[in-house]
Design a protein around this motif. Sequence first.
Motif, short mmCIF file in Angstrom:
data_model
loop_
_atom_site.label_atom_id
_atom_site.label_comp_id
_atom_site.label_asym_id
_atom_site.label_seq_id
_atom_site.Cartn_x
_atom_site.Cartn_y
_atom_site.Cartn_z
N ALA A 25 7.40 -5.62 14.89
CA ALA A 25 8.21 -4.85 15.25
C ALA A 25 7.06 -3.70 14.01
O ALA A 25 7.16 -2.30 13.87
CB ALA A 25 9.31 -4.64 13.70
N GLN A 26 5.72 -3.85 13.88
CA GLN A 26 5.02 -2.90 12.59
C GLN A 26 3.85 -2.92 13.20
O GLN A 26 2.66 -4.23 13.20
CB GLN A 26 5.87 -2.45 11.68
N GLN A 27 3.19 -1.93 12.68
CA GLN A 27 0.98 -2.44 12.84
C GLN A 27 1.16 -1.28 11.93
O GLN A 27 1.20 0.50 12.30
CB GLN A 27 0.57 -2.27 14.16
N VAL A 28 -0.31 -1.12 10.44
CA VAL A 28 -0.60 0.04 9.63
C VAL A 28 -2.11 -0.52 10.22
O VAL A 28 -2.48 -1.96 9.89
CB VAL A 28 0.05 -0.65 8.15
N THR A 29 -3.12 0.47 10.07
CA THR A 29 -4.28 0.00 9.32
C THR A 29 -4.58 0.91 8.55
O THR A 29 -4.48 2.73 8.08
CB THR A 29 -4.91 1.05 10.92
N PHE A 30 -5.70 -0.28 7.44
CA PHE A 30 -5.66 0.22 5.93
C PHE A 30 -6.88 1.22 6.34
O PHE A 30 -7.99 0.37 7.14
CB PHE A 30 -5.65 -0.60 5.11
#
Length: 177
Positions: A25-30
């Motif tokens: 449901a999601q992709q986050v790149t710090f």
Amino acid sequence: MTISTTRTEGLIVPPGGGTTIRTPAQQVTFKVTGEHARVASSFEVVVPPGFDVGAHRHACGEELFYVLEGELDVLAFEPRVRTEDWRHWESASGLTAVRATPGTVVVVPPGCPHAFANRGDQPARMFFQASPPSRHERYFEELLDILKGGGPPDPEAVAELRVRYDIEQLTPLRHES
């Protein structure tokens, strides 16, 4: 790439750099974390079709969203009347939710209700900053753990997580794939 955080050297994150976490449901790149900055954390977030973060607010945190690709429905105001669907909210001054396209910036001060949702059929991508740093990093990691299973998120798990991170949820988080 060597990361340096001395007072005389900055941080350069190349395209594709950073630490990425993904779920169905999601992709986050710090991109910039509390380890590297004292003012704000920075992320690149891919918002899939059907994802609605739900209206919420932070008592102390500030956020900034910059739409890079795609379209998102967004709001950042206190409505006259809160209803289950934040897309129909209106502020006392007449503000309503808007369709944010590439180049749109949304600034959210502490205590301001805000939301974003991807109602289209293509992923949207945004640059996201949160202040103070570190809290959102841990929050995103835990939220993505909840969303890993696919299907509807467990509302009780999301509610408990948001309480721990000083997030008052005003309408439900949803992901309709």
